[in-house]
Design a protein around this motif. Sequence first.
Motif, PDB file in Angstrom:
ATOM      1  N   UNK A 357       0.837  -1.205   0.000  1.00 17.74           N
ATOM      2  CA  UNK A 357       0.000   0.000   0.000  1.00 17.74           C
ATOM      3  C   UNK A 357       0.868   1.250   0.000  1.00 17.74           C
ATOM      4  N   UNK A 358       1.978   1.194   0.730  1.00 23.16           N
ATOM      5  CA  UNK A 358       2.872   2.354   0.805  1.00 23.16           C
ATOM      6  C   UNK A 358       3.452   2.713  -0.557  1.00 23.16           C
ATOM      7  N   UNK A 359       3.740   1.718  -1.368  1.00 27.62           N
ATOM      8  CA  UNK A 359       4.387   1.977  -2.661  1.00 27.62           C
ATOM      9  C   UNK A 359       3.429   1.996  -3.847  1.00 27.62           C
ATOM     10  N   UNK A 360       2.339   1.220  -3.761  1.00 32.43           N
ATOM     11  CA  UNK A 360       1.512   1.014  -4.945  1.00 32.43           C
ATOM     12  C   UNK A 360       0.007   1.204  -4.709  1.00 32.43           C
ATOM     13  N   UNK A 361      -0.401   1.664  -3.553  1.00 34.43           N
ATOM     14  CA  UNK A 361      -1.828   1.866  -3.300  1.00 34.43           C
ATOM     15  C   UNK A 361      -2.419   2.897  -4.250  1.00 34.43           C
ATOM     16  N   UNK A 362      -3.631   2.652  -4.711  1.00 33.43           N
ATOM     17  CA  UNK A 362      -4.254   3.542  -5.698  1.00 33.43           C
ATOM     18  C   UNK A 362      -4.461   4.964  -5.189  1.00 33.43           C
ATOM     19  N   UNK A 363      -4.601   5.138  -3.897  1.00 32.62           N
ATOM     20  CA  UNK A 363      -4.745   6.495  -3.364  1.00 32.62           C
ATOM     21  C   UNK A 363      -3.494   7.318  -3.678  1.00 32.62           C
ATOM     22  N   UNK A 364      -2.330   6.720  -3.467  1.00 30.87           N
ATOM     23  CA  UNK A 364      -1.080   7.410  -3.778  1.00 30.87           C
ATOM     24  C   UNK A 364      -0.873   7.585  -5.276  1.00 30.87           C
ATOM     25  N   UNK A 365      -1.248   6.570  -6.056  1.00 29.39           N
ATOM     26  CA  UNK A 365      -1.122   6.648  -7.511  1.00 29.39           C
ATOM     27  C   UNK A 365      -1.993   7.776  -8.048  1.00 29.39           C
ATOM     28  N   UNK A 366      -3.203   7.908  -7.512  1.00 31.49           N
ATOM     29  CA  UNK A 366      -4.114   8.975  -7.941  1.00 31.49           C
ATOM     30  C   UNK A 366      -3.502  10.343  -7.688  1.00 31.49           C
ATOM     31  N   UNK A 367      -2.898  10.522  -6.534  1.00 29.23           N
ATOM     32  CA  UNK A 367      -2.231  11.793  -6.224  1.00 29.23           C
ATOM     33  C   UNK A 367      -1.151  12.118  -7.246  1.00 29.23           C
TER      34      UNK A 367
END
Length: 377
Positions: A357-367
């Motif tokens: 989640x830290x590296x590939x979670x969609x929330x971070x990808x969206x940002x």
Amino acid sequence: MHLVVVSHACVTDVNQQVYCEIEQLGHRVDIIVPKNFIAPGLTTEPIKVRRWPDFKGRIIEVPIVLNNSIPLHFYKKSLKKIISELNPDAIYVAEEPYSLSCFQVIRNSVPLKKAIGFYSAQNINKNYPFPIKKMENYVYDRSALAISISADVTNVLRTKGYKHSICEIPLGVDEQHFQISCEQKMEARKELSIPNEAFVVGFAGRIVEEKGVDVLCHAMKTCNENNVEMYLLIVGRGPLLKDIKILVTELELTDSVRFVDNASHTDMPKWFNCMDVHVLPSKTKSNWREQFGRVLIEAASCGVPSIGSTCGEIPKVLKTLSMDLVFEEGNVEELTRCLQEAYQTSFSEEDIRSDVIASYGNKGIANKLVEAFERVI
């Protein structure tokens, strides 16, 4: 920001989830998808377009020609009017720059004077013939942004002459959909007649030569000969499915191998949760090497560790996930060793999930996607 996305992948609802995350950040997203897309090697009938439950934007279905090809399909009518009426701030063509649909969309969008971006996962420098090369160069010249999934892809884009902005953003995983679930594990094992206490090795993906499923079958045979009892779950379909089933019979593995050839992407959390370890045994071909390996991060989001070959991006993704069970592609002996080591190792499901989640979670990808497009608007 108002973003219009053109994507064949978004005919599958789970692939819309990252755009839900962009909406959650306060932005507006509309998606244009093929109405009659057939996934090559996976389906024989057009995929029914489904909406991800939390996605609020418009999904506009447009018929395509050559509907069973990813790079060669194109829309039956110009998208200029549709995009013009939507009036976005930016257009994201989530297709490779050498594809006909990417060329078509960008050619339709240039007169609208909007920021345009495209996607690329092509990690091999391929010299395409005319007119594909000419169309690819057109895309490069008129796009403000390229979304590259890795450093190798970025190098290919620069080598081929793309001079504008590149933002490296890996593929992401929906951490809400792909979760650790004891209930799903028990349900899957009951359905497949696998004991709850059994050790299950899994593969998920296309059944084609380059995915190396034959190597995994031979390694499983060796493990069984060494009195390490394991089940093998193969989830997927493709042109070599029949051959793999024959190989399983020849290796006398029938009792310990289970096939699931009708799973949808939405069903995958259930099958990942069924596994104790997931294996991606890909093999490099002259015109292909593993571009990322999305199944690695989907399995990890379900708390499942992976073993991977040295093909393409696999070792880099596994390293990011703090996983070190890597074998030389095609090497049955090394894969056998990795399987035996995984069998004897206790993994922390929660730690695996936290890392992915830290590296590939969609929330971070969206940002990252929002920041990339806001820089070029």
